[in-house]
Design a protein around this motif. Structure first.
Motif, PDB file in Angstrom:
ATOM      1  N   PHE A  47       0.585  -1.357   0.138  1.00  0.00           N
ATOM      2  CA  PHE A  47      -0.292   0.071  -0.120  1.00  0.00           C
ATOM      3  C   PHE A  47       0.963   0.882   0.156  1.00  0.00           C
ATOM      4  N   VAL A  48       1.045   2.265  -0.789  1.00  0.00           N
ATOM      5  CA  VAL A  48       1.214   3.716  -0.942  1.00  0.00           C
ATOM      6  C   VAL A  48       0.257   5.022  -0.184  1.00  0.00           C
ATOM      7  N   ALA A  49      -0.642   5.053  -0.873  1.00  0.00           N
ATOM      8  CA  ALA A  49      -1.836   5.780  -0.333  1.00  0.00           C
ATOM      9  C   ALA A  49      -2.977   5.170  -0.238  1.00  0.00           C
ATOM     10  N   ALA A  50      -3.994   6.744  -0.008  1.00  0.00           N
ATOM     11  CA  ALA A  50      -5.720   5.952  -0.629  1.00  0.00           C
ATOM     12  C   ALA A  50      -6.617   7.392  -0.149  1.00  0.00           C
ATOM     13  N   ILE A  51      -7.171   7.503  -1.245  1.00  0.00           N
ATOM     14  CA  ILE A  51      -8.187   8.940  -1.665  1.00  0.00           C
ATOM     15  C   ILE A  51      -9.559   8.742  -1.168  1.00  0.00           C
ATOM     16  N   TRP A  53     -13.355   9.650  -3.016  1.00  0.00           N
ATOM     17  CA  TRP A  53     -13.392  10.818  -4.227  1.00  0.00           C
ATOM     18  C   TRP A  53     -14.839  11.727  -3.465  1.00  0.00           C
ATOM     19  N   ILE A  54     -15.737  11.341  -2.439  1.00  0.00           N
ATOM     20  CA  ILE A  54     -16.197  12.457  -1.374  1.00  0.00           C
ATOM     21  C   ILE A  54     -14.948  12.707  -0.332  1.00  0.00           C
ATOM     22  N   GLY A  55     -15.020  14.702  -0.425  1.00  0.00           N
ATOM     23  CA  GLY A  55     -14.297  14.591   0.985  1.00  0.00           C
ATOM     24  C   GLY A  55     -12.789  14.343   0.709  1.00  0.00           C
ATOM     25  N   GLY A  56     -12.683  13.293  -0.177  1.00  0.00           N
ATOM     26  CA  GLY A  56     -10.420  14.233  -0.519  1.00  0.00           C
ATOM     27  C   GLY A  56      -9.890  13.378   1.107  1.00  0.00           C
ATOM     28  N   ARG A  57     -10.741  13.129   1.968  1.00  0.00           N
ATOM     29  CA  ARG A  57      -9.596  11.610   2.806  1.00  0.00           C
ATOM     30  C   ARG A  57      -8.286  11.537   2.413  1.00  0.00           C
ATOM     31  N   THR A  58      -7.403  11.465   2.695  1.00  0.00           N
ATOM     32  CA  THR A  58      -6.343  10.908   2.650  1.00  0.00           C
ATOM     33  C   THR A  58      -6.187   9.902   3.617  1.00  0.00           C
ATOM     34  N   LEU A  59      -4.988   8.871   3.021  1.00  0.00           N
ATOM     35  CA  LEU A  59      -4.167   7.933   3.735  1.00  0.00           C
ATOM     36  C   LEU A  59      -2.388   7.706   3.232  1.00  0.00           C
ATOM     37  N   TYR A  60      -1.569   7.752   3.965  1.00  0.00           N
ATOM     38  CA  TYR A  60      -0.347   6.886   3.498  1.00  0.00           C
ATOM     39  C   TYR A  60      -0.092   5.932   4.798  1.00  0.00           C
ATOM     40  N   SER A  61       1.067   5.277   3.670  1.00  0.00           N
ATOM     41  CA  SER A  61       1.856   4.058   4.659  1.00  0.00           C
ATOM     42  C   SER A  61       3.170   5.776   4.924  1.00  0.00           C
ATOM     43  N   ASP A  62       3.486   4.995   5.803  1.00  0.00           N
ATOM     44  CA  ASP A  62       4.678   5.420   6.415  1.00  0.00           C
ATOM     45  C   ASP A  62       6.377   6.017   5.338  1.00  0.00           C
ATOM     46  N   SER A  63       5.916   5.025   4.565  1.00  0.00           N
ATOM     47  CA  SER A  63       6.966   5.148   3.248  1.00  0.00           C
ATOM     48  C   SER A  63       6.527   6.201   2.048  1.00  0.00           C
ATOM     49  N   ALA A  64       5.099   6.476   2.312  1.00  0.00           N
ATOM     50  CA  ALA A  64       5.024   7.394   1.513  1.00  0.00           C
ATOM     51  C   ALA A  64       4.713   9.748   2.325  1.00  0.00           C
ATOM     52  N   LYS A  65       4.071   9.072   3.245  1.00  0.00           N
ATOM     53  CA  LYS A  65       4.441  10.096   4.045  1.00  0.00           C
ATOM     54  C   LYS A  65       5.673  11.054   3.862  1.00  0.00           C
ATOM     55  N   GLY A  66       4.913  12.609   3.689  1.00  0.00           N
ATOM     56  CA  GLY A  66       6.006  13.308   3.506  1.00  0.00           C
ATOM     57  C   GLY A  66       6.396  13.516   2.259  1.00  0.00           C
ATOM     58  N   ARG A  67       6.392  12.713   1.298  1.00  0.00           N
ATOM     59  CA  ARG A  67       7.484  12.443  -0.385  1.00  0.00           C
ATOM     60  C   ARG A  67       6.235  12.442  -0.912  1.00  0.00           C
ATOM     61  N   GLY A  99     -12.347   0.339  -4.726  1.00  0.00           N
ATOM     62  CA  GLY A  99     -13.144   0.168  -3.973  1.00  0.00           C
ATOM     63  C   GLY A  99     -13.915   1.036  -2.915  1.00  0.00           C
ATOM     64  N   PRO A 100     -15.014   0.109  -1.890  1.00  0.00           N
ATOM     65  CA  PRO A 100     -16.015   0.995  -1.463  1.00  0.00           C
ATOM     66  C   PRO A 100     -15.222   1.375  -0.204  1.00  0.00           C
ATOM     67  N   TYR A 101     -14.061   0.827   0.230  1.00  0.00           N
ATOM     68  CA  TYR A 101     -13.464   1.693   1.653  1.00  0.00           C
ATOM     69  C   TYR A 101     -12.250   1.989   1.671  1.00  0.00           C
ATOM     70  N   MET A 102     -11.637   2.745   2.300  1.00  0.00           N
ATOM     71  CA  MET A 102     -10.190   3.156   2.067  1.00  0.00           C
ATOM     72  C   MET A 102      -9.195   2.993   3.462  1.00  0.00           C
ATOM     73  N   ARG A 103      -8.525   0.982   2.501  1.00  0.00           N
ATOM     74  CA  ARG A 103      -7.830   0.352   2.808  1.00  0.00           C
ATOM     75  C   ARG A 103      -6.932  -0.116   2.634  1.00  0.00           C
ATOM     76  N   LYS A 104      -6.180  -0.640   3.907  1.00  0.00           N
ATOM     77  CA  LYS A 104      -4.442  -0.774   3.203  1.00  0.00           C
ATOM     78  C   LYS A 104      -4.311  -2.064   2.597  1.00  0.00           C
ATOM     79  N   SER A 105      -5.180  -2.261   2.841  1.00  0.00           N
ATOM     80  CA  SER A 105      -5.209  -4.574   2.519  1.00  0.00           C
ATOM     81  C   SER A 105      -5.637  -4.072   0.512  1.00  0.00           C
ATOM     82  N   PRO A 106      -4.592  -4.878  -0.283  1.00  0.00           N
ATOM     83  CA  PRO A 106      -5.811  -4.767  -1.104  1.00  0.00           C
ATOM     84  C   PRO A 106      -6.477  -5.704  -1.556  1.00  0.00           C
ATOM     85  N   HIS A 107      -6.681  -6.868  -0.575  1.00  0.00           N
ATOM     86  CA  HIS A 107      -7.907  -7.719  -0.581  1.00  0.00           C
ATOM     87  C   HIS A 107      -8.823  -6.763  -0.560  1.00  0.00           C
TER      88      HIS A 107
END
Length: 122
Positions: A47-51, A53-67, A99-107
């Motif tokens: 997982f790298v990052a997710a967003i 569509w509505i609202g624009g909330r984001t989620l990042y992996s530790d390696s992606a944060k800040g870069r 996907g329907p949910y913002m998750r870190k698992s590819p499943h």
């Protein structure tokens, strides 16, 4: 069914920047989240990052944060991954997923693109 097409991957030197794009089409009404994953040769999908569509909330992996920065344009059904300060450990095929949910698992993701290759080397 949802379709995703990535673009923008290429070779870049360490310290460089890239902007990846993901265009989404098809059945998108129940795909609330768009994520970027990467898969290096011989390794699991990461997982790298997710967003959302509505609202624009984001989620990042530790390696992606800040870069890395994920963004989207709902009118264009397009999401981007802006990557800065790239290093050789970022070399991988980068894939976007819906996907329907913002998750870190590819499943948790139903649809996947074919991926775009990012190579960071000198």
């Amino acid at each position: 069914q949802v379709q995703l097409v990535e673009s923008g991957g290429r070779w870049v030197q360490p310290g460089g920047s890239l902007r990846l794009s993901c265009v989404v089409s098809g059945r998108t009404y129940d795909q609330a989240a768009l994520a970027w994953f990467r898969q290096a040769s011989g390794k699991d999908r990461e997982f790298v990052a997710a967003i959302r569509w509505i609202g624009g909330r984001t989620l990042y992996s530790d390696s992606a944060k800040g870069r890395f920065t994920i963004s989207r344009d709902n009118a264009k059904n397009t999401a981007w991954l802006e990557m800065n300060s790239l290093n050789p450990e970022d070399t991988a095929v980068y894939l976007c997923a819906a996907g329907p949910y913002m998750r870190k698992s590819p499943h948790e993701y139903d649809g996947w693109g074919q991926g775009t290759q990012v190579t960071v080397s000198s």
